[in-house]
Design an enzyme around this catalytic site. Structure first.
Site, PDB file in Angstrom:
ATOM      1  N   ASN A  28       0.800  -1.230  -0.034  1.00  0.00           N
ATOM      2  CA  ASN A  28      -0.020   0.003  -0.056  1.00  0.00           C
ATOM      3  C   ASN A  28       0.831   1.376  -0.221  1.00  0.00           C
ATOM      4  OD1 ASN A  28       0.630  -0.465   2.588  1.00  0.00           O
ATOM      5  ND2 ASN A  28      -1.176   0.360   3.492  1.00  0.00           N
TER       6      ASN A  28
ATOM      7  N   GLU B  19       4.870  -3.752  12.263  1.00  0.00           N
ATOM      8  CA  GLU B  19       3.884  -2.862  12.193  1.00  0.00           C
ATOM      9  C   GLU B  19       2.541  -3.364  11.459  1.00  0.00           C
ATOM     10  OE1 GLU B  19       3.472   0.150  13.268  1.00  0.00           O
ATOM     11  OE2 GLU B  19       5.485   0.519  14.160  1.00  0.00           O
TER      12      GLU B  19
ATOM     13  N   CYS C 108      -3.097   1.887   6.424  1.00  0.00           N
ATOM     14  CA  CYS C 108      -3.291   1.515   7.797  1.00  0.00           C
ATOM     15  C   CYS C 108      -3.705   2.445   8.581  1.00  0.00           C
ATOM     16  CB  CYS C 108      -1.785   0.899   8.273  1.00  0.00           C
ATOM     17  SG  CYS C 108      -0.311   2.221   8.146  1.00  0.00           S
TER      18      CYS C 108
ATOM     19  N   GLU D 255       8.812   3.087  13.861  1.00  0.00           N
ATOM     20  CA  GLU D 255       9.470   3.363  12.738  1.00  0.00           C
ATOM     21  C   GLU D 255       9.628   5.022  12.710  1.00  0.00           C
ATOM     22  OE1 GLU D 255       9.483  -0.172   9.881  1.00  0.00           O
ATOM     23  OE2 GLU D 255       7.543   0.633   9.721  1.00  0.00           O
TER      24      GLU D 255
HETATM   25  P1  NDP Z   1       0.302  -9.253   4.240  1.00  0.00           P
HETATM   26  O1  NDP Z   1       0.415  -9.228   5.692  1.00  0.00           O
HETATM   27  O2  NDP Z   1      -0.335 -10.179   3.644  1.00  0.00           O
HETATM   28  O3  NDP Z   1       1.691  -8.973   3.627  1.00  0.00           O
HETATM   29  C1  NDP Z   1       2.545  -8.248   3.819  1.00  0.00           C
HETATM   30  C2  NDP Z   1       3.823  -8.598   3.500  1.00  0.00           C
HETATM   31  O4  NDP Z   1       4.171  -9.950   3.930  1.00  0.00           O
HETATM   32  C3  NDP Z   1       4.102  -9.097   1.865  1.00  0.00           C
HETATM   33  O5  NDP Z   1       5.395  -8.669   1.340  1.00  0.00           O
HETATM   34  C4  NDP Z   1       3.747 -10.398   1.739  1.00  0.00           C
HETATM   35  O6  NDP Z   1       4.445 -11.036   0.596  1.00  0.00           O
HETATM   36  C5  NDP Z   1       4.470 -11.035   3.080  1.00  0.00           C
HETATM   37  N1  NDP Z   1       3.953 -12.255   3.681  1.00  0.00           N
HETATM   38  C6  NDP Z   1       2.778 -12.871   3.476  1.00  0.00           C
HETATM   39  N2  NDP Z   1       2.734 -13.753   4.037  1.00  0.00           N
HETATM   40  C7  NDP Z   1       3.752 -14.040   4.902  1.00  0.00           C
HETATM   41  C8  NDP Z   1       4.311 -15.044   5.642  1.00  0.00           C
HETATM   42  N3  NDP Z   1       3.667 -16.189   6.101  1.00  0.00           N
HETATM   43  N4  NDP Z   1       5.541 -14.792   6.290  1.00  0.00           N
HETATM   44  C9  NDP Z   1       6.255 -13.868   5.966  1.00  0.00           C
HETATM   45  N5  NDP Z   1       5.760 -12.898   5.044  1.00  0.00           N
HETATM   46  C10 NDP Z   1       4.644 -12.932   4.562  1.00  0.00           C
HETATM   47  O7  NDP Z   1      -0.390  -7.830   4.183  1.00  0.00           O
HETATM   48  P2  NDP Z   1      -0.805  -6.990   2.838  1.00  0.00           P
HETATM   49  O8  NDP Z   1       0.203  -6.858   2.213  1.00  0.00           O
HETATM   50  O9  NDP Z   1      -2.395  -7.556   2.392  1.00  0.00           O
HETATM   51  O10 NDP Z   1      -0.916  -5.300   3.551  1.00  0.00           O
HETATM   52  C11 NDP Z   1      -2.142  -4.934   4.052  1.00  0.00           C
HETATM   53  C12 NDP Z   1      -2.121  -4.919   5.625  1.00  0.00           C
HETATM   54  O11 NDP Z   1      -0.922  -4.319   6.150  1.00  0.00           O
HETATM   55  C13 NDP Z   1      -3.366  -4.335   6.216  1.00  0.00           C
HETATM   56  O12 NDP Z   1      -3.708  -5.105   7.335  1.00  0.00           O
HETATM   57  C14 NDP Z   1      -2.809  -2.959   7.023  1.00  0.00           C
HETATM   58  O13 NDP Z   1      -3.119  -2.429   7.992  1.00  0.00           O
HETATM   59  C15 NDP Z   1      -1.423  -3.415   7.143  1.00  0.00           C
HETATM   60  N6  NDP Z   1      -0.288  -2.226   7.067  1.00  0.00           N
HETATM   61  C16 NDP Z   1       0.066  -1.849   8.301  1.00  0.00           C
HETATM   62  C17 NDP Z   1       1.075  -0.750   8.513  1.00  0.00           C
HETATM   63  C18 NDP Z   1       1.541  -0.007   9.409  1.00  0.00           C
HETATM   64  O14 NDP Z   1       2.452   0.708   9.655  1.00  0.00           O
HETATM   65  N7  NDP Z   1       0.851  -0.308  10.723  1.00  0.00           N
HETATM   66  C19 NDP Z   1       1.331  -0.130   7.079  1.00  0.00           C
HETATM   67  C20 NDP Z   1       0.668  -0.668   5.911  1.00  0.00           C
HETATM   68  C21 NDP Z   1       0.007  -1.850   5.781  1.00  0.00           C
HETATM   69  P3  NDP Z   1       3.132 -11.358  -0.415  1.00  0.00           P
HETATM   70  O15 NDP Z   1       2.773  -9.953  -0.981  1.00  0.00           O
HETATM   71  O16 NDP Z   1       4.151 -11.966  -1.439  1.00  0.00           O
HETATM   72  O17 NDP Z   1       2.114 -12.173   0.084  1.00  0.00           O
END
Ligand code: NDP
Length: 496
Positions: free
Chosen positions: A151, A249, A283, A463
């Protein structure tokens, strides 16, 4: 013709050992952007080995010199800002003005952290014994795994990569599978800026398949993760068993509180921007509006009016207010919450449907949606929807509003619209959120202050700002005794 995106390991652009690929497409129209190499655990091993080999030389490079590389990277980003923004819009859908903001945040972070090359202050404190020196200094962890979401495909990686690098760590970077292009662009920029080979290694591929291997790899010392709470909890569990450092995060269920003494039109601007910017996929998005009953009908009427007037379309079109969500599964998840809301007694006051007219049918568009008659314990008021949906909850006074605000498991961002200074200070004190805004929406953090959340939004780290260095370095306390004799702390202290 579509591009082909590769891993970057030990200074070389290479395909995965699997030879397999996956597709990177535009969520607004399904157009192909790139084929992407699909990594395996063997590629992760190579990346970690390269990072380990590069570690000693990198940590021994004087930090101000590391900072100079970051400054050069910032200059390149600035020169390429428009191209990066347009590629981001194509890759994940946010409107181009917001994409420019994402790139700018990355530039800001890069410049800010570059300055830490000449700071990274430790303490020099008086020792209790004569002829003894006491000080503290930072020490890098070693190899950092940075796992990032789609995002903020440019800004969030800079939040992790830049502080990790300035502290002397080397990296394995695993970006989200929806945004490999912006990750490649960032690595290219750092390479052009002079980052030595092996210091930053990029592995493209599915987190579900690679994640456990990255997290449990004995060559990885710290995992820095931003993403969903489920994935964060899983990573934390794996890392905890191995006593590895982990910074998470995670999600949010952020709220804007509007009091009856607020400037309502100002609040509406903040609500619309915070609820529907990036199609609600921040987020920090305002997925709840807690309005005082005295202004509730005005607030609802105005948000509904604004939501209905928003124009959906490709984020590169100047007329677009709202782009697509990132994927089909994201669209389905958002849409699934509408019947859940209705079943629990909420009313769909605006939007509520997947957009299927004309060109919109080719992309993942969901109408900007306002839910009313929402009660604080309903699922739409508790769970992160991560789409253009906001739930309006009514309250009778500030105490009740704060109680509702704090009633979710998350604690990332919140805001209060009021003209009453007493309300403002009580809210600042009592809100259980890492980010608090007064008379502004829930989005718009600046990189010089800590960013992150309380409760289930994270695991206690922050962060950005000075706090970023705490994640990417350990404290080392150093005592130098130059008395030439044995002096025992707490025992040989001279009497007062
Ligand atoms: P995910 O948790 O699905 O993915 C985040 C990252 O983790 C991607 O690179 C993904 O890879 C990877 N990933 C997925 N499964 C695993 C695993 N089992 N082990 C290690 N890495 C893994 O989240 P989203 O990409 O859907 O992001 C949206 C979410 O992130 C929302 O819930 C949002 O609130 C949160 N977010 C929080 C922020 C904050 O600072 N608090 C900022 C931005 C987002 P791949 O894409 O290949 O699946």
């Amino acid at each position: 013709m579509a591009m082909h995106l590769q891993n970057h390991i030990d200074g070389r652009w290479v395909d995965s050992v699997s030879g397999e690929t996956f597709e990177n497409t535009d969520p607004a129209n399904g157009e192909m952007i790139a084929t992407v190499t699909k990594s395996t655990t063997a590629d992760v091993d190579k990346a970690v080995e390269a990072a380990r080999r590069a570690y000693d030389a990198w940590r021994l490079m004087p930090a101000p010199k590391r900072g100079e590389i970051l400054y050069r990277a910032g200059e390149i980003m600035l020169a390429r800002k428009e191209d990066l923004a347009r590629e981001m819009t194509r890759e994940m859908g946010k409107v181009v003005a917001e994409a420019r903001g994402d790139v700018q945040e990355g530039i800001d972070m890069t410049y800010y952290i570059a300055g830490e090359g000449r700071r990274q202050f430790g303490d020099v404190v008086p020792a209790e014994l004569p002829n003894k020196w006491a000080m503290s200094m930072r020490h890098p962890h070693g190899v950092v795994a940075a796992i990032t979401p789609w995002n903020f495909p440019f800004a969030i990686p800079t939040w992790k990569l830049m502080p990790a690098l300035i502290c002397g760590n080397t990296l394995v970077f695993k970006p989200a599978s929806y945004t490999p292009l912006l990750a490649v662009r960032l690595v290219q920029i750092l390479e052009e800026a002079g980052l030595p080979k092996g210091v930053l290694n990029l592995v493209l591929g599915p987190g579900g398949d690679l994640g456990d291997h990255i997290v449990t790899h004995p060559g990885v010392d710290l995992i820095s993760f931003t993403g969903s709470s489920d994935t964060g909890a899983h990573i934390g569990e794996l890392a905890g068993k191995l006593l590895k450092r982990v910074s998470c995060e995670l999600g949010g269920k952020n709220a804007i509180v509007v009091m009856d003494d607020a400037n309502v039109d100002l609040a509406i601007d903040g609500i619309v921007w915070s609820a529907f910017g990036t199609s609600g996929q921040r987020c920090t998005a305002a997925s709840r509006v807690i309005t005082h009953r005295g202004v509730a009908s005005e607030v609802i009427e105005k948000i509904v009016g604004r939501a209905k007037r928003m124009r959906m379309g490709h984020g590169l079109e100047p007329t677009t207010d709202l782009g697509p969500v990132v994927s089909k599964s994201a669209l389905e998840k958002v849409a699934s919450y509408i019947p859940i809301a209705e079943k629990e007694g909420a009313t769909v006051a605006a939007g509520g449907k997947i957009a299927r007219e004309g060109a919109l049918a080719k992309g993942f568009f969901h109408e900007p949606t306002v839910l009313t008659d929402v009660k604080p314990n309903m699922r739409v008021a508790q769970e992160e929807i991560f789409g253009p949906v906001t739930a309006v909850i009514e309250s009778t006074n500030l105490d009740e509003a704060i109680k509702i605000l704090n009633s979710t498991k998350y604690g990332l961002s919140c805001s209060l619209y009021t003209s009453n200074v007493n309300n403002a200070f009580r809210f600042m004190r009592d809100a259980e959120c890492g980010l608090v805004y007064l008379n502004a929406g829930t989005i718009g953090a600046e990189i010089q202050l800590p960013f992150g959340g309380m409760k289930a939004t994270g695991n206690g780290h922050r962060e950005a700002g000075r706090a970023a260095l705490e994640v990417y370095s350990e404290w080392k306390s150093i005592y130098v005794d130059y008395s030439g004799k044995l002096q025992r702390a707490q025992m040989d202290t001279p009497p007062p």
